[in-house]
Design an enzyme around this catalytic site. Structure first.
Site, PDB file in Angstrom:
ATOM      1  N   LYS A 131      14.698  34.919  33.308  1.00  0.00           N
ATOM      2  CA  LYS A 131      14.772  33.919  32.250  1.00  0.00           C
ATOM      3  C   LYS A 131      13.689  34.237  31.232  1.00  0.00           C
ATOM      4  O   LYS A 131      12.656  34.850  31.561  1.00  0.00           O
ATOM      5  CB  LYS A 131      14.550  32.511  32.813  1.00  0.00           C
ATOM      6  CG  LYS A 131      15.189  31.405  31.991  1.00  0.00           C
ATOM      7  CD  LYS A 131      16.681  31.295  32.255  1.00  0.00           C
ATOM      8  CE  LYS A 131      17.266  30.059  31.590  1.00  0.00           C
ATOM      9  NZ  LYS A 131      18.692  29.884  31.930  1.00  0.00           N
ATOM     10  N   GLY A 138      26.166  12.973  28.976  1.00  0.00           N
ATOM     11  CA  GLY A 138      25.977  14.111  28.096  1.00  0.00           C
ATOM     12  C   GLY A 138      27.300  14.762  27.762  1.00  0.00           C
ATOM     13  O   GLY A 138      27.907  15.419  28.610  1.00  0.00           O
ATOM     14  N   VAL A 139      27.786  14.568  26.531  1.00  0.00           N
ATOM     15  CA  VAL A 139      29.081  15.120  26.147  1.00  0.00           C
ATOM     16  C   VAL A 139      28.917  16.109  24.993  1.00  0.00           C
ATOM     17  O   VAL A 139      29.552  16.004  23.954  1.00  0.00           O
ATOM     18  CB  VAL A 139      30.105  14.013  25.789  1.00  0.00           C
ATOM     19  CG1 VAL A 139      30.648  13.383  27.038  1.00  0.00           C
ATOM     20  CG2 VAL A 139      29.504  12.973  24.855  1.00  0.00           C
ATOM     21  N   GLY A 140      28.019  17.064  25.222  1.00  0.00           N
ATOM     22  CA  GLY A 140      27.913  18.192  24.312  1.00  0.00           C
ATOM     23  C   GLY A 140      29.045  19.162  24.594  1.00  0.00           C
ATOM     24  O   GLY A 140      30.145  18.762  24.986  1.00  0.00           O
ATOM     25  N   LYS A 141      28.785  20.441  24.438  1.00  0.00           N
ATOM     26  CA  LYS A 141      29.836  21.440  24.616  1.00  0.00           C
ATOM     27  C   LYS A 141      30.472  21.377  25.999  1.00  0.00           C
ATOM     28  O   LYS A 141      31.686  21.385  26.144  1.00  0.00           O
ATOM     29  CB  LYS A 141      29.266  22.836  24.370  1.00  0.00           C
ATOM     30  CG  LYS A 141      28.908  23.120  22.926  1.00  0.00           C
ATOM     31  CD  LYS A 141      28.407  24.546  22.785  1.00  0.00           C
ATOM     32  CE  LYS A 141      28.063  24.878  21.342  1.00  0.00           C
ATOM     33  NZ  LYS A 141      27.576  26.272  21.208  1.00  0.00           N
ATOM     34  N   VAL A 142      29.636  21.332  27.038  1.00  0.00           N
ATOM     35  CA  VAL A 142      30.157  21.362  28.409  1.00  0.00           C
ATOM     36  C   VAL A 142      30.768  20.020  28.787  1.00  0.00           C
ATOM     37  O   VAL A 142      31.897  19.938  29.291  1.00  0.00           O
ATOM     38  CB  VAL A 142      29.049  21.751  29.406  1.00  0.00           C
ATOM     39  CG1 VAL A 142      29.557  21.630  30.843  1.00  0.00           C
ATOM     40  CG2 VAL A 142      28.570  23.171  29.140  1.00  0.00           C
ATOM     41  N   GLY A 143      30.039  18.937  28.534  1.00  0.00           N
ATOM     42  CA  GLY A 143      30.509  17.616  28.945  1.00  0.00           C
ATOM     43  C   GLY A 143      31.816  17.225  28.282  1.00  0.00           C
ATOM     44  O   GLY A 143      32.694  16.629  28.923  1.00  0.00           O
TER      45      GLY A 143
END
Length: 363
Positions: A83, A183-188
């Site tokens: 990382k 959390g409803v960004g790209k993944v959610g």
């Protein structure tokens, strides 16, 4: 340069190499951590974040890189864990010069570390880094990459949730179940679509009103609540943390138990706020699908990019997250341990087995 720091050695984390990178002209301050190359070159994203201190950045990169070792192992990839973190505000400090300076440092590792997007970095940023380094994934299709990895990340979480449903209710469908997504960004947002298509009902929350409005525009049937506390109380069968890490703390576990939530399965990294949370969940009868297992669809995608990206091939590999999660639940039951412990054991077995065939990867 590679610094021999007591802040690293004194932790006894087993990291092979930690590189501190500084370029005064661009303002770059970055740390690259390679936890293990036993399975192959380390693979993991670059995070751009305004850490309060250098030590906080070091804490994060050591923790995240170790997690990537386990994630890549259980995803069946021939990659170890690494990382990188860039210290700064991506909205203020990011520049082409800085990203290219970072790319030169990353390239100096001669393939021991392959990078990709993470918090604060995007496909366009990887295109810039790739101008200085050939060991970059998560690039745009125009630059030979696979683009946005959130599609397969969400798909993998959905596969993990199917394994939860099978374990709890004897069926691999979420039909008739209520799932709460924090959390409803790209993944959610993509996970919500998969669940609705499967016949589940979905309730969501997000600190961003814009993100909520976007998901409601696409999926007007979702319910919305004000915050994560309200989400847990919304009569959900499955709680899906898909935002920042540390979502599962003592108070959250108590709320999950009090409100009859049966499982936790989400896309966020490092969901357990501290050691012992996995046992609290297990003791409370809440089934926990280890985050680094179910959210590995993204790293599966970027790993496939190294071989000339095929969405179908990467999706077929991400579909195996269902079987891996099922195996973890079975092992947890056999050994009488929480699923998080069982997942670590499975990863360590694969690392140990393959490590007998090779030593440290030198590029």
């Amino acid at each position: 340069m590679t610094e021999a720091s007591p802040l690293v050695f004194g932790r006894h984390t087993g990291h092979e190499q930690v590189v501190f990178c500084h370029d005064a002209g661009s303002g770059l301050r970055a740390i690259i951590a390679l936890h293990s190359t036993a399975l192959g070159p380390a693979l993991g994203g670059t995070r751009f974040y305004p850490y309060e201190s250098e030590e906080a950045a070091l804490d994060d990169v050591l923790r995240l890189s170790r997690g990537m070792t386990y994630k890549n192992a259980l995803a069946g990839l021939d990659h170890g864990g690494g990382k990188a973190v860039i210290i700064g505000d991506p909205d203020l400090d990011k520049s082409e010069t800085l990203l290219r300076a970072y790319g030169r440092f990353q390239a100096s590792l001669s393939g021991r570390y392959i990078t990709a997007c993470d918090v604060g970095t995007y496909v366009a940023d990887m295109d810039v880094v790739a101008r200085e380094s050939r060991w970059v994934t998560g690039r745009s299709p125009a630059e030979g990459g696979a683009g946005d990895s959130s599609v397969l990340t969400a798909y993998g979480v959905f596969q993990g949730m199917r394994a939860c449903a099978e374990r709890l209710w004897g069926s691999t469908t979420l039909t008739g179940r209520r799932v709460g997504i924090a959390g409803v960004g790209k993944v959610g947002s993509k996970l919500a679509g998969l669940l609705l298509d499967d016949g589940a009902s979905v309730v969501v929350t997000d600190v961003s009103e814009q993100a909520v409005e976007q998901v409601r525009t696409i999926h007007p049937q979702v319910d919305v609540v004000d915050d994560a506390d309200a989400l847990v109380r919304a009569g959900v069968d499955v709680y899906a943390p898909c935002a920042l890490g540390g979502a599962l703390d003592d108070d959250t576990v108590a709320a999950l138990t009090d409100n009859g939530v049966a499982a936790v399965c989400g896309g966020a990294n490092n969901q357990l706020a501290h050691a012992g949370i996995e046992k609290q969940l297990d003791d409370a009868g809440v089934l926990y699908a280890p985050d680094y297992v179910v959210n590995s669809g993204g790293v599966i995608q970027v790993a496939d990019e190294l071989h000339g990206f095929s969405f179908d091939r990467a999706q077929a590999k991400a579909q195996q997250i269902f079987r891996t999660t099922r195996d973890i639940f079975a092992l947890a039951g056999e050994d009488g341990v929480p699923p998080a412990v069982a997942a670590d054991r499975l990863a360590e077995r694969r690392i140990a087995a393959v490590a007998r065939l090779r030593d440290v990867y030198l590029g």
